[in-house]
Design a protein around this motif. Structure first.
Motif, mmCIF file in Angstrom:
data_model
loop_
_atom_site.group_PDB
_atom_site.id
_atom_site.type_symbol
_atom_site.label_atom_id
_atom_site.label_comp_id
_atom_site.label_asym_id
_atom_site.label_seq_id
_atom_site.Cartn_x
_atom_site.Cartn_y
_atom_site.Cartn_z
ATOM 1 N N ASP A 116 0.792 -1.257 -0.070
ATOM 2 C CA ASP A 116 -0.283 -0.016 0.083
ATOM 3 C C ASP A 116 0.927 1.364 -0.188
ATOM 4 O OD1 ASP A 116 -2.681 1.172 0.304
ATOM 5 O OD2 ASP A 116 -1.619 1.969 2.356
ATOM 6 N N SER A 117 1.986 1.102 0.962
ATOM 7 C CA SER A 117 2.714 2.421 0.863
ATOM 8 C C SER A 117 3.360 2.505 -0.478
ATOM 9 C CB SER A 117 3.914 2.115 1.917
ATOM 10 O OG SER A 117 3.339 2.188 3.198
ATOM 11 N N VAL A 118 3.905 1.526 -1.035
ATOM 12 C CA VAL A 118 4.703 1.739 -2.443
ATOM 13 C C VAL A 118 3.843 2.465 -3.496
ATOM 14 C CG1 VAL A 118 5.589 0.283 -4.202
ATOM 15 C CG2 VAL A 118 6.307 0.015 -1.969
ATOM 16 N N ASN A 119 2.410 1.865 -3.343
ATOM 17 C CA ASN A 119 1.404 2.741 -4.555
ATOM 18 C C ASN A 119 1.164 3.937 -4.200
ATOM 19 O OD1 ASN A 119 1.140 0.121 -5.963
ATOM 20 N ND2 ASN A 119 -0.740 -0.627 -4.889
ATOM 21 N N ARG A 120 1.481 4.358 -2.721
ATOM 22 C CA ARG A 120 0.982 5.805 -2.680
ATOM 23 C C ARG A 120 2.228 6.609 -2.658
ATOM 24 N NH1 ARG A 120 -3.646 6.328 0.569
ATOM 25 N NH2 ARG A 120 -4.575 4.445 1.286
ATOM 26 N N LEU A 121 3.265 6.027 -3.179
ATOM 27 C CA LEU A 121 4.601 6.723 -3.613
ATOM 28 C C LEU A 121 5.335 6.864 -2.234
ATOM 29 C CD1 LEU A 121 3.929 9.105 -6.576
ATOM 30 C CD2 LEU A 121 4.721 6.628 -6.625
ATOM 31 N N GLN A 122 5.083 6.331 -1.139
ATOM 32 C CA GLN A 122 5.882 6.254 0.003
ATOM 33 C C GLN A 122 6.740 5.501 0.161
ATOM 34 O OE1 GLN A 122 2.148 5.917 2.787
ATOM 35 N NE2 GLN A 122 1.674 7.746 2.484
ATOM 36 N N TYR A 123 7.644 5.348 -0.770
ATOM 37 C CA TYR A 123 8.928 4.692 -0.633
ATOM 38 C C TYR A 123 10.041 5.036 -0.070
ATOM 39 C CZ TYR A 123 12.244 1.117 -2.138
ATOM 40 O OH TYR A 123 13.062 -0.056 -2.101
ATOM 41 N N PHE A 124 10.360 6.227 0.139
ATOM 42 C CA PHE A 124 11.284 7.004 0.822
ATOM 43 C C PHE A 124 10.851 8.050 2.147
ATOM 44 C CE2 PHE A 124 12.897 7.005 -3.674
ATOM 45 C CZ PHE A 124 13.935 6.099 -3.460
ATOM 46 N N THR A 125 11.887 8.040 3.027
ATOM 47 C CA THR A 125 11.510 8.658 3.963
ATOM 48 C C THR A 125 12.873 9.859 4.083
ATOM 49 O OG1 THR A 125 10.486 7.240 5.559
ATOM 50 C CG2 THR A 125 11.639 9.167 6.528
ATOM 51 N N PRO A 126 12.739 10.886 3.609
ATOM 52 C CA PRO A 126 14.046 11.975 3.766
ATOM 53 C C PRO A 126 14.255 12.037 5.307
ATOM 54 C CG PRO A 126 12.057 12.721 2.305
ATOM 55 C CD PRO A 126 11.395 11.715 3.034
ATOM 56 N N GLU A 127 15.574 12.034 5.693
ATOM 57 C CA GLU A 127 16.133 12.096 6.887
ATOM 58 C C GLU A 127 16.448 13.590 7.162
ATOM 59 O OE1 GLU A 127 19.203 9.252 7.271
ATOM 60 O OE2 GLU A 127 17.621 7.553 7.367
ATOM 61 N N GLY A 128 16.242 14.325 6.405
ATOM 62 C CA GLY A 128 16.571 15.919 6.655
ATOM 63 C C GLY A 128 18.254 16.170 6.574
ATOM 64 N N TRP A 129 18.523 17.418 6.356
ATOM 65 C CA TRP A 129 20.056 17.752 6.333
ATOM 66 C C TRP A 129 20.639 17.366 7.802
ATOM 67 C CZ3 TRP A 129 22.169 18.489 1.916
ATOM 68 C CH2 TRP A 129 21.453 18.806 0.907
ATOM 69 N N LYS A 130 21.639 16.904 7.567
ATOM 70 C CA LYS A 130 22.647 16.661 8.833
ATOM 71 C C LYS A 130 24.233 17.069 8.353
ATOM 72 C CE LYS A 130 19.816 12.790 10.311
ATOM 73 N NZ LYS A 130 19.750 11.236 10.479
ATOM 74 N N ILE A 131 24.663 17.616 9.297
ATOM 75 C CA ILE A 131 26.244 18.083 9.195
ATOM 76 C C ILE A 131 27.136 16.753 9.317
ATOM 77 C CG2 ILE A 131 28.210 19.447 10.044
ATOM 78 C CD1 ILE A 131 26.278 21.324 11.108
ATOM 79 N N SER A 132 27.921 16.652 8.584
ATOM 80 C CA SER A 132 28.888 15.598 8.394
ATOM 81 C C SER A 132 29.512 15.333 9.899
ATOM 82 C CB SER A 132 30.167 15.537 7.511
ATOM 83 O OG SER A 132 31.002 14.673 7.928
ATOM 84 N N SER A 133 29.414 13.972 10.424
ATOM 85 C CA SER A 133 29.779 13.456 11.289
ATOM 86 C C SER A 133 29.968 12.167 11.448
ATOM 87 C CB SER A 133 28.680 13.847 12.641
ATOM 88 O OG SER A 133 27.653 13.012 12.657
ATOM 89 N N PRO A 134 30.578 11.292 12.463
ATOM 90 C CA PRO A 134 30.577 9.666 12.340
ATOM 91 C C PRO A 134 29.097 9.230 12.320
ATOM 92 C CG PRO A 134 32.369 10.665 13.795
ATOM 93 C CD PRO A 134 31.473 11.787 13.398
ATOM 94 N N GLU A 135 28.392 9.738 12.958
ATOM 95 C CA GLU A 135 27.064 9.391 12.993
ATOM 96 C C GLU A 135 26.076 9.457 11.792
ATOM 97 O OE1 GLU A 135 28.145 11.343 15.233
ATOM 98 O OE2 GLU A 135 28.898 9.720 16.831
ATOM 99 N N SER A 136 26.297 10.525 11.147
ATOM 100 C CA SER A 136 25.453 10.758 9.983
ATOM 101 C C SER A 136 26.216 10.281 8.667
ATOM 102 C CB SER A 136 25.207 12.236 9.709
ATOM 103 O OG SER A 136 26.728 13.050 9.342
ATOM 104 N N ALA A 137 27.454 9.982 8.840
ATOM 105 C CA ALA A 137 28.206 9.667 7.588
ATOM 106 C C ALA A 137 28.370 8.253 7.459
ATOM 107 C CB ALA A 137 29.560 10.008 7.507
ATOM 108 N N ARG A 138 28.158 7.418 8.612
ATOM 109 C CA ARG A 138 28.162 5.965 8.672
ATOM 110 C C ARG A 138 27.418 5.172 7.866
ATOM 111 N NH1 ARG A 138 30.312 3.279 12.939
ATOM 112 N NH2 ARG A 138 30.108 5.162 14.339
ATOM 113 N N ASP A 139 25.932 5.621 7.760
ATOM 114 C CA ASP A 139 25.182 4.747 6.713
ATOM 115 C C ASP A 139 24.857 5.723 5.714
ATOM 116 O OD1 ASP A 139 24.918 2.686 8.528
ATOM 117 O OD2 ASP A 139 23.532 3.801 9.835
ATOM 118 N N PHE A 140 25.833 6.730 4.995
ATOM 119 C CA PHE A 140 25.147 7.431 4.000
ATOM 120 C C PHE A 140 26.190 6.659 2.812
ATOM 121 C CE2 PHE A 140 25.819 11.237 1.314
ATOM 122 C CZ PHE A 140 24.403 11.754 1.448
ATOM 123 N N SER A 141 25.776 7.126 1.465
ATOM 124 C CA SER A 141 26.356 6.682 0.584
ATOM 125 C C SER A 141 28.035 7.036 0.745
ATOM 126 C CB SER A 141 25.945 7.372 -0.854
ATOM 127 O OG SER A 141 26.713 7.191 -1.941
#
Length: 447
Positions: A116-141
């Motif tokens: 249902d979520s996919v059909n509603r185009l709710q596939y992504f959750t934007p996490e908002g802007w984060k300044i680079s840090s070990p926590e924000s960068a760890r799981d980033f591209s």
């Protein structure tokens, strides 16, 4: 933003104020003129019904990093993860915006809530802007992080990187459905069961949606879906360019990709303007994908044919059996070098390895011409063929910015190819910046 219908909205930013009026659906927008990089600024929005204030707002360069799993590949999984994550704390001019997938495309059926979520185009959750840090960068591209880090350091300004990548996604899924409808409609017809989608991608799609009773059930691999769910929501964000790493799920059909790729670039430029630059990361080397040499050559030719498109060659950074090589930092470094040269005018930076330009026949030899060939070295990975079309390993001799190739088994050469193995085995042509040449093939067989 949104407000009451007809409500006046005032927006103050960086010493300027603009006003807007909400339309009949309550939507409003203002657009500030371009301004020099800088900050931090405050953004104040006020109307009759309330006020909003945002602090720590910066003006700088913004790039979208998109594609499939090698772009999605997280920094924590890289061969240099330990030192990279620790160093992320010092990159305070780098801002990261992750489009997090709500539902993975792994091989298991989605429950009803996911369908249902996919059909509603709710596939992504934007996490908002984060300044680079070990926590924000760890799981980033990983590629996105290093690309942005290098741009921020070289340009001396704040840089924002948006990561929107989906493992296994197809090129057609990133193209606006309306563009496909008018310019490549055949790809839309029963994609789940037709011949256009790569069999692996179609089978995975059918596996994921098999619990759905909806004949029109959507999936991220289907034509147009990731444009609708991922690209269109970002279209109001000002971008300098796109770093694109995708192709594994289209390498089975070179001709189809050659039709789709320009349409994808057109889709992006419909959103962000004709000046949008697209830097493509070429597929890496792997020993188990026989179609990849031809696909890499096609990517090279597309980068030449489509204006405002660059190519990052990383065939030498692949792995014999793993489609996800862990050395991502050098891929980002090469991409950043190309962008700094071609987008930001850094003529002191070499943007790429030797670019194949063509050949002349010199008796029983072929003389190959290259651009960006200062300091040219290399002798392995070349093959030549005569009128019979049979390729033989060639002797290669560098002469300045040219390479002369020949074989005792080919008396009248009329075709040449280089790096024409899936794993790019032994091919070693580089320039003085130690950047590699792309796979290429040039055939002029007599009619």
């Amino acid at each position: 933003g949104t407000a009451d219908r007809g409500e006046k909205v005032k927006v103050a930013f960086a010493g300027e104020s603009l006003c807007a009026k909400a339309d009949d659906r309550g939507r409003w927008a203002v657009e500030f003129p371009p301004m020099d990089a800088g900050g931090p600024y405050s953004l104040r929005i006020s109307s009759r019904s309330g006020k909003l204030e945002y602090s720590n707002v910066w003006v700088g360069e913004v790039w979208l990093c998109a594609g499939q799993s090698n772009m999605e590949f997280q920094l924590s999984r890289c061969s240099t993860a330990g030192e990279d994550i620790a160093a992320a704390a010092s990159n305070t001019s780098l801002h990261l915006f992750n489009m997090h997938e709500n539902w993975l495309t792994n091989d298991y059926p989605w429950p009803e809530s996911a369908l249902d979520s996919v059909n509603r185009l709710q596939y992504f959750t934007p996490e908002g802007w984060k300044i680079s840090s070990p926590e924000s960068a760890r799981d980033f591209s990983a590629i996105g992080y290093h690309f942005g880090r290098l741009l921020a350091d070289s340009l001396g300004c704040h840089v924002g990187i948006i990561s929107c990548a989906v493992g296994g996604s197809t090129t057609e899924s990133w193209v606006d459905r309306e563009v496909l409808r008018w310019e490549y409609p055949q790809v839309l017809y029963d994609w789940n069961h037709g011949d256009f989608g790569q069999p692996w991608a179609r089978e995975r799609t059918l596996s994921k949606i098999r619990l759905s009773g909806n004949a029109l059930q959507r999936h991220p691999y289907q034509p147009g879906y990731l444009f609708d769910a991922g690209i269109a929501p970002l279209s109001q964000t000002a971008l300098r360019g796109v770093l694109w790493y995708q192709g594994e799920s289209n390498a089975h059909n070179v001709e189809m990709h050659e039709a789709l790729f320009p349409l994808m670039v057109k889709t992006f430029r419909n959103c962000w303007g004709d000046s949008l630059f697209v830097q493509v990361i070429q597929l890496s080397g792997i020993g188990t994908r026989p179609s990849w040499p031809r696909f890499r050559d096609s990517q090279r030719r597309l980068a030449d044919a489509v204006a405002g498109v660059g190519l990052t060659v990383c065939s030498d950074l692949g792995h014999p059996t793993d489609v996800h090589p862990r050395a991502k930092r050098p891929v980002a470094e090469r991409s950043a070098a190309a962008v700094l040269n071609r987008v930001y005018g850094r003529s002191d930076i070499v943007p790429c390895g030797p670019e194949y330009l063509g050949f002349e026949v010199d008796g029983s030899r072929l003389r190959l011409r290259f651009g960006y060939a200062e300091g040219l070295t290399g002798s392995r990975g070349f093959e030549v063929a005569g009128p019979d079309g049979v390729y033989h390993p060639a002797v290669a001799q560098v002469e300045g910015t040219q390479v002369v190739v020949f074989s005792d088994l080919v008396g009248s050469p009329c075709a040449v190819r280089y790096g024409w193995t899936p794993g790019y085995d032994g091919a070693d042509l580089r320039n003085g910046a130690l950047l590699p040449a792309s796979s290429f093939r040039d055939e002029r067989f007599p009619l």
